[in-house]
Design a protein around this motif. Structure first.
Motif, PDB file in Angstrom:
ATOM      1  N   TRP A   1      13.251   2.839   4.684  1.00 23.03           N
ATOM      2  CA  TRP A   1      13.265   2.132   3.417  1.00 23.03           C
ATOM      3  C   TRP A   1      12.477   2.961   2.405  1.00 23.03           C
ATOM      4  N   ARG A   2      13.048   3.203   1.255  1.00 23.30           N
ATOM      5  CA  ARG A   2      12.346   3.920   0.211  1.00 23.30           C
ATOM      6  C   ARG A   2      12.937   3.528  -1.146  1.00 23.30           C
ATOM      7  N   ASP A   3      12.394   4.049  -2.230  1.00 17.38           N
ATOM      8  CA  ASP A   3      12.878   3.637  -3.550  1.00 17.38           C
ATOM      9  C   ASP A   3      13.695   4.710  -4.253  1.00 17.38           C
ATOM     10  N   THR A   4      13.755   5.920  -3.696  1.00 10.35           N
ATOM     11  CA  THR A   4      14.556   6.993  -4.291  1.00 10.35           C
ATOM     12  C   THR A   4      15.329   7.690  -3.180  1.00 10.35           C
ATOM     13  N   VAL A   5      16.635   7.722  -3.314  1.00  9.68           N
ATOM     14  CA  VAL A   5      17.488   8.368  -2.312  1.00  9.68           C
ATOM     15  C   VAL A   5      18.417   9.348  -3.012  1.00  9.68           C
TER      16      VAL A   5
ATOM     17  N   ASP B   1       3.501  10.992   2.295  1.00  9.43           N
ATOM     18  CA  ASP B   1       2.151  11.086   2.828  1.00  9.43           C
ATOM     19  C   ASP B   1       2.221  11.870   4.131  1.00  9.43           C
ATOM     20  N   LEU B   2       1.365  12.883   4.250  1.00 12.86           N
ATOM     21  CA  LEU B   2       1.317  13.710   5.444  1.00 12.86           C
ATOM     22  C   LEU B   2      -0.056  13.613   6.081  1.00 12.86           C
ATOM     23  N   LEU B   3      -0.099  13.806   7.390  1.00 16.32           N
ATOM     24  CA  LEU B   3      -1.344  13.802   8.121  1.00 16.32           C
ATOM     25  C   LEU B   3      -1.578  15.187   8.700  1.00 16.32           C
TER      26      LEU B   3
ATOM     27  N   GLY C   1       5.896   5.678  -0.381  1.00 20.38           N
ATOM     28  CA  GLY C   1       4.944   4.604  -0.196  1.00 20.38           C
ATOM     29  C   GLY C   1       5.198   3.729   1.010  1.00 20.38           C
ATOM     30  N   GLN C   2       6.340   3.872   1.678  1.00 22.14           N
ATOM     31  CA  GLN C   2       6.660   3.018   2.815  1.00 22.14           C
ATOM     32  C   GLN C   2       6.382   3.748   4.125  1.00 22.14           C
ATOM     33  N   PRO C   3       5.565   3.147   5.016  1.00 21.41           N
ATOM     34  CA  PRO C   3       5.227   3.804   6.279  1.00 21.41           C
ATOM     35  C   PRO C   3       6.473   4.105   7.111  1.00 21.41           C
ATOM     36  N   VAL C   4       6.430   5.239   7.808  1.00 26.41           N
ATOM     37  CA  VAL C   4       7.489   5.629   8.733  1.00 26.41           C
ATOM     38  C   VAL C   4       6.840   6.046  10.046  1.00 26.41           C
ATOM     39  N   PRO C   5       7.569   5.972  11.155  1.00 22.65           N
ATOM     40  CA  PRO C   5       7.018   6.490  12.409  1.00 22.65           C
ATOM     41  C   PRO C   5       6.663   7.968  12.241  1.00 22.65           C
ATOM     42  N   PRO C   6       5.451   8.370  12.608  1.00 22.63           N
ATOM     43  CA  PRO C   6       5.053   9.770  12.386  1.00 22.63           C
ATOM     44  C   PRO C   6       6.035  10.750  13.016  1.00 22.63           C
TER      45      PRO C   6
ATOM     46  N   ALA D   1       0.854  -1.183   0.000  1.00 30.04           N
ATOM     47  CA  ALA D   1       0.000   0.000   0.000  1.00 30.04           C
ATOM     48  C   ALA D   1       0.890   1.233   0.000  1.00 30.04           C
ATOM     49  N   GLY D   2       0.358   2.333  -0.531  1.00 29.63           N
ATOM     50  CA  GLY D   2       1.138   3.556  -0.502  1.00 29.63           C
ATOM     51  C   GLY D   2       0.873   4.447  -1.690  1.00 29.63           C
ATOM     52  N   THR D   3       1.702   5.460  -1.828  1.00 26.48           N
ATOM     53  CA  THR D   3       1.598   6.451  -2.900  1.00 26.48           C
ATOM     54  C   THR D   3       2.746   6.248  -3.873  1.00 26.48           C
ATOM     55  N   PHE D   4       2.410   5.961  -5.134  1.00 21.96           N
ATOM     56  CA  PHE D   4       3.400   5.643  -6.161  1.00 21.96           C
ATOM     57  C   PHE D   4       3.092   6.489  -7.399  1.00 21.96           C
ATOM     58  N   TRP D   5       3.795   6.212  -8.509  1.00 25.07           N
ATOM     59  CA  TRP D   5       3.449   6.961  -9.714  1.00 25.07           C
ATOM     60  C   TRP D   5       3.859   6.208 -10.963  1.00 25.07           C
ATOM     61  N   LEU D   6       3.265   6.614 -12.073  1.00 26.62           N
ATOM     62  CA  LEU D   6       3.495   6.025 -13.388  1.00 26.62           C
ATOM     63  C   LEU D   6       4.046   7.116 -14.292  1.00 26.62           C
ATOM     64  N   SER D   7       5.177   6.826 -14.964  1.00 27.55           N
ATOM     65  CA  SER D   7       5.834   7.887 -15.730  1.00 27.55           C
ATOM     66  C   SER D   7       6.753   7.253 -16.762  1.00 27.55           C
ATOM     67  N   PRO D   8       7.160   7.986 -17.796  1.00 24.90           N
ATOM     68  CA  PRO D   8       8.054   7.428 -18.816  1.00 24.90           C
ATOM     69  C   PRO D   8       9.384   6.963 -18.245  1.00 24.90           C
ATOM     70  N   VAL D   9       9.947   5.946 -18.894  1.00 26.60           N
ATOM     71  CA  VAL D   9      11.266   5.443 -18.523  1.00 26.60           C
ATOM     72  C   VAL D   9      12.235   5.583 -19.695  1.00 26.60           C
ATOM     73  N   ALA D  10      11.754   6.084 -20.829  1.00 24.29           N
ATOM     74  CA  ALA D  10      12.601   6.406 -21.988  1.00 24.29           C
ATOM     75  C   ALA D  10      12.106   7.724 -22.576  1.00 24.29           C
ATOM     76  N   ASP D  11      13.027   8.472 -23.189  1.00 22.85           N
ATOM     77  CA  ASP D  11      12.703   9.819 -23.651  1.00 22.85           C
ATOM     78  C   ASP D  11      12.031  10.598 -22.520  1.00 22.85           C
ATOM     79  N   VAL D  12      12.587  10.437 -21.336  1.00 24.55           N
ATOM     80  CA  VAL D  12      11.944  10.929 -20.118  1.00 24.55           C
ATOM     81  C   VAL D  12      11.855  12.450 -20.107  1.00 24.55           C
ATOM     82  N   SER D  13      12.942  13.115 -20.516  1.00 27.50           N
ATOM     83  CA  SER D  13      12.975  14.572 -20.394  1.00 27.50           C
ATOM     84  C   SER D  13      11.884  15.236 -21.220  1.00 27.50           C
ATOM     85  N   ARG D  14      11.574  14.684 -22.380  1.00 26.70           N
ATOM     86  CA  ARG D  14      10.519  15.241 -23.210  1.00 26.70           C
ATOM     87  C   ARG D  14       9.135  14.800 -22.708  1.00 26.70           C
ATOM     88  N   GLN D  15       8.956  13.524 -22.470  1.00 22.32           N
ATOM     89  CA  GLN D  15       7.612  13.000 -22.215  1.00 22.32           C
ATOM     90  C   GLN D  15       7.101  13.340 -20.814  1.00 22.32           C
TER      91      GLN D  15
END
Length: 454
Positions: free
Chosen positions: A408-412, A261-263, A239-244, A120-134
């Motif tokens: 833990w996250r997917d972008t650092v 995600d903010l509360l 998308g990964q829960p953290v202690p508030p 569960a969490g907040t993710f996104w869908l986006s180009p992986v080629a010709d990224v700067s233009r698309q």
């Protein structure tokens, strides 16, 4: 801290008021339909010209896709543009053959993507080629995966921050696509800011407890988002829960592609969201409190339920491999492998390549490294460039290994000229990527692939 209080107020609606057309279309056979086509978008004030963009859903603002943790998620892609579009589900840990896809033009080439998101969490869908233009043209979507079980039912608002490089007549400045200076330097910074695809939108928000799902969709700009009228808590990152925890004085700092995600607690005051440009602060959106509230109990130790990620990183048995980042302006790179051929810097630049990972610019014919399923891995990252480098890993989550616990996250972000150790468990079989989160840099070489074998 807000969470030390035993009672909050929750608006009666399950969702805060968000324009209906932000949601993606559903088909009779249960698919979320995404039809990629050109659109006219109102990025500027209503009396200014519409901006010619492209949309994954054929409408504007950008869509919000909704799924549920552990349940079948069905998306049908139809490409009505004049070229193939390659997309990646950023942050989702689904099967490798579906997390990066290419959709050819034409209705006969519709592509069905069906999988069960484990997290569960907040993710996104986006180009992986010709990224700067698309990405700059608007081809992205926010992806919300609801928790399978969550005792607390929050109102919520998706918030997609972006900046755009517009001409005086409100159009995307296409003349700078492929600009070499952008590729080797800071990248394509925009001169116009939007939230949910609109200029300074006024969004209705419950007077009670609200979850904000925030994405930075900009090509290269790191957003420093500040809040006036509330002191929100961070409850999830990528998308990964953290202690508030409370925000720092600098506000919410998001590199491109990062999400938080903010509360926000109950209140009557309108919230102003602004972007801190350090030499100036630009107001970006307004969240207007609306509607009655009702009490809801929230425990003092509240946290989102953890996702089923592999956290058993065995540092004693981990395989350590180097990950060297080179290139860019004044970076000192003299050459790299490209297309299997060793090229000097001038030849690389002539081919649009300006960055390299472990001496290779762009994807090679074979994966850079192979790991065994379940293997603990430590990437010994050496950022030899003069720029901060936000890195994204496909199909996995990782963390910086330090003395203090790290999320833990997917972008650092690896600071300029710095070294860091990134640890992860290679638990998702298939071929995956490690790439820059900066659009111009991934297009000009800052991407590699690795394989996880069962």
């Amino acid at each position: 801290m807000i969470l030390s209080r035993r009672s909050f107020m929750l608006g009666g609606a399950a969702l805060a008021a968000v324009p209906a057309k932000v949601l993606a279309e559903q088909t009779e056979d249960g698919f979320t339909l995404l039809t990629m086509r050109p659109v006219d978008a109102r990025l500027m004030e209503s009396d200014r010209p519409a901006t010619k963009l492209e949309s994954l859903s054929g409408a504007w603002p950008p869509p919000v896709l909704r799924a549920r943790q552990g349940e079948e998620f069905k998306v049908r892609f139809v490409n009505e543009l004049d070229r193939p579009v390659a997309l990646h589900w950023y942050g989702l840990r689904g099967p490798s053959d579906l997390m990066s896809i290419s959709v050819a033009p034409g209705k006969d080439n519709a592509f069905d993507c069906v999988f069960m998101p484990p997290d569960a969490g907040t993710f996104w869908l986006s180009p992986v080629a010709d990224v700067s233009r698309q990405r700059e043209m608007g081809l992205y979507a926010l992806v919300v995966v609801e928790e399978r079980e969550l005792a607390e039912k929050f109102a919520e608002i998706p918030l997609i921050f972006d900046d755009w490089q517009l001409t005086d007549d409100g159009q995307i400045d296409a003349s700078t696509f492929g600009n070499l200076q952008d590729a080797i330097g800071q990248g394509r910074l925009g001169n116009w800011f939007t939230v949910n695809g609109a200029y300074r939108p006024k969004i209705d928000m419950s007077a009670g407890l609200v979850r904000l799902r925030i994405l930075n969709a900009a090509n290269v700009r790191t957003m420093a988002i500040v809040f006036k009228g509330a002191d929100p808590l961070v409850i999830a990152e990528d998308g990964q829960p953290v202690p508030p925890r409370e925000l720092s004085r600098q506000g919410l700092i998001l590199a491109p592609g990062q999400r938080s995600d903010l509360l926000v607690g109950e209140g009557e005051e309108t919230l102003t969201l602004a972007v801190n440009l350090f030499e100036d602060i630009i107001e970006a959106a307004y969240l207007n409190r609306r509607g009655a509230s009702q009490p809801v109990a929230l425990p003092d130790n509240f946290a989102l339920p953890p996702n089923p990620i592999s956290t058993d990183l065995d540092l004693d048995k981990a395989r350590t491999v180097p990950l060297t980042l080179e290139g860019g302006e004044k970076g000192g790179m003299t050459g790299a492998l490209y297309g299997g051929e060793k090229l000097d810097l001038r030849a690389l630049l002539e081919k649009g390549m300006a960055w390299a990972i472990n001496g290779t610019a762009g994807l090679a014919a074979q994966p850079w490294e192979t790991f065994t399923e379940g293997e603990s891995v430590v990437l010994d990252v050496d950022n030899r460039t003069k720029f901060d480098q936000p890195l994204h890993i496909h199909g996995h989550v990782w963390k910086i290994i330090e003395d203090q616990p790290q999320p833990w996250r997917d972008t650092v972000v690896i600071p300029a000229g710095a070294q860091a150790k990134l640890g992860f468990v290679a638990d998702n079989p298939g071929e995956w990527g490690i790439q820059s989160a900066f659009a111009e840099r991934v297009d000009s070489g800052l991407i590699t692939s690795f394989e996880v074998t069962a």
